[in-house]
Design an enzyme around this catalytic site. Structure first.
Site, short mmCIF file in Angstrom:
data_model
loop_
_atom_site.label_atom_id
_atom_site.label_comp_id
_atom_site.label_asym_id
_atom_site.label_seq_id
_atom_site.Cartn_x
_atom_site.Cartn_y
_atom_site.Cartn_z
CE LYS A 95 39.02 77.10 37.14
NZ LYS A 95 38.22 77.85 37.72
CG HIS A 129 34.16 28.00 49.69
ND1 HIS A 129 34.76 28.65 48.76
CD2 HIS A 129 34.00 26.78 49.64
CE1 HIS A 129 35.65 27.61 48.11
NE2 HIS A 129 34.76 26.40 48.54
#
Length: 526
Positions: free
Chosen positions: A136, A288
């Site tokens: 911070k 697939h």
């Protein structure tokens, strides 16, 4: 003015030379517990946190850095006169650098047999608090969470000091790491609270779900593109992914895996592991994300022959997954095909010598001795504006096995029906498979109506359809699927049942002398 570095690390690699360099740069070292002892043993001058704060560690070390002398020094802004005045009045020194890595909660819960008490004790409190405070206030206090950053930080201090771009980058890393850490803890506590036992066998879900869904991943690799070249893509790994998963597979050779490769390989692995309880050599060919051939045998060679012969056209350009090691002779057979990926527990030296001639062929190994999915594991799918979450379909055995026709299936048909039922679970809905007891013969996947899927399966099976059995992932809405099966020579059918028109399908099966089993559960796969 003395510069201070606060150092508290679980992972000690590289910390001694880093702190030696910091001392050369004029930093004093504040440190805690085992870290302070480790640094002192290597000849560094260390000020312990408890001597600095005047407050001894309490509660078995649970409280040691949660103190105003620490957090005041982390959070004070150097450009705020009031902050500086308060620090001076209270005798608090400013801390310029924080080096923290967290308790190994993730590694702890991954250990077999770890207790809940052991896991809870590895939840770090002080570490994240110090890191977040420094992040911070990164304009004035540099936060360091990754040991890999040590060299570049020393380099920055030796030149013109860490600039804002570096400070902002390191602050972002802190919040990424603490978010990741909190997500792992939240996931552990959530799973231990909402156990999988809360699922009724009949299919009505009585499971409690958390109010907030946390999906967390660690970057594994960038991908060239997604499903199509115009889509950017990246591969993230779950932090607790096991060696049994595609995310932890080891690539031995071949091109980099693509987005579609990873999806297809994962589908192949899931299908393969779905036959674990058959306790036989199994080979799966996938195209697939659908199986184009599944074979079991007394040997892995025999299983491969059956998977290949199930659909020798579609296997071209596909993925083959095997649950036994690949030896030289089998590698020779595999090398005759164009394949994208081969997945196996291991490849012999002879097999590697054969397959390495195909430079682009990817070989993947992983641990098939571990479960692929934990009990009650969930999967999720993105939709616009949200996520759908569900338990993984691990219902390998049917809920019931109810023969609803006049004719009972023979022993051979029973074995074939069980193989068909297991196979159809992994085919995209609407799904129909024709099989015998050891091999898929025809697969109809992803169709808009069930009879259409049946026609495709029959067409693919050709003459092999005669004497086969049929598996369906969901019930028949009308009798037409039974009629298609009968015309092809199918002798037995397994399906969930549950249609309002079940009686029509049963009547059709009786007319054609087909044995039919209802399982009481469906296997939609969208």
């Amino acid at each position: 003015m003395q510069k201070w570095a606060l150092v508290s690390v679980f992972e000690k690699d590289g910390i001694v030379p880093f702190c030696q360099s910091l001392q050369e740069l004029g930093f004093g070292i504040l440190s805690t517990g085992n870290t302070a002892k480790h640094l002192a043993q290597h000849g560094l001058s260390v000020t312990t946190v408890e001597s600095y704060t005047g407050f001894e560690e309490i509660l078995d070390g649970r409280v040691k850095t949660l103190h105003p002398h620490i957090h005041g020094g982390l959070l004070a802004r150097r450009d705020n006169a009031e902050h500086l005045a308060q620090l001076s009045k209270l005798g608090i020194e400013m801390i310029d650098l924080v080096v923290v890595n967290l308790y190994p909660f993730e590694q702890t819960i991954a250990r077999p047999g770890v207790t809940d008490e052991q896991a809870i004790e590895m939840i770090d409190i002080g570490g994240p608090s110090m890191l977040r405070a420094a992040a911070k206030n990164h304009e004035f206090c540099l936060p360091v969470v990754e040991p890999a950053d040590y060299p570049r930080i020393i380099k920055a201090y030796r030149e013109n000091g860490p600039q804002m771009a570096l400070r902002r980058e390191l602050a972002a890393k802190v919040f990424q790491e603490t978010a990741r850490y909190d997500a792992i803890v939240a996931d552990y506590l959530t799973k231990s609270t909402f156990a999988a036992d809360a699922v009724a066998q009949a299919g009505d879900v009585e499971r409690d779900w958390p109010g907030t869904l946390i999906i967390e991943g660690v970057s594994k690799q960038s991908l060239r593109y997604g499903e199509n070249p115009h889509q950017a893509a990246h591969f993230y790994m779950e932090p607790n992914a096991t060696l049994a998963t595609i995310a932890r597979a080891k690539q031995l050779q071949g091109k980099e895996l693509s987005y579609n490769n990873i999806q297809d390989a994962d589908a192949a692995l899931n299908i393969l592991r779905g036959f674990d309880d058959f306790q036989s050599p199994v080979v799966v060919a996938v195209k697939h994300m659908n199986p184009c051939g599944i074979g079991i045998g007394s040997s892995i060679d025999e299983a491969y022959s059956r998977a290949h012969d199930a659909d020798p056209v579609s296997i071209f350009g596909g993925i083959v997954a095997l649950n036994r090691p690949v030896d030289g002779p089998l590698a020779e057979r595999l090398s005759k095909l164009f394949l994208e990926i081969i997945i196996a527990p291991a490849f012999s030296e002879d097999a590697r010598a054969v397959l390495q001639k195909k430079k682009n062929l990817r070989l993947l190994t992983l641990d098939m001795g571990q479960p692929l999915w934990a009990k009650g594991a969930t999967t999720w799918k993105r939709v616009s504006g949200g996520f759908l979450v569900q338990e993984v379909d691990q219902a390998a055995e049917p809920v019931s096995w109810n023969v609803v026709t006049k004719r009972q299936p023979t022993a051979d048909e029973q074995a074939a029906l069980r193989f068909a039922w297991r196979s159809v679970q992994f085919v995209k809905s609407n799904a129909i498979v024709l099989t015998n007891a050891v091999q898929t013969l025809g697969i109809g996947a992803g169709q808009m109506n069930r009879v259409g899927a049946a026609k495709i399966a029959v067409e693919q099976a050709k003459t092999k359809a005669k004497g086969s059995v049929l598996g369906s992932d969901a019930f028949f809405p009308m009798r037409d699927t039974v009629e298609v099966a009968a015309q092809a020579g199918v002798t037995a059918i397994v399906q969930p049942g549950g249609s309002l028109r079940d009686d029509e399908s049963i009547q059709a099966a009786d007319e054609f002398g087909i044995a039919m089993v209802f399982t009481g559960a469906r296997h939609f796969l969208h």
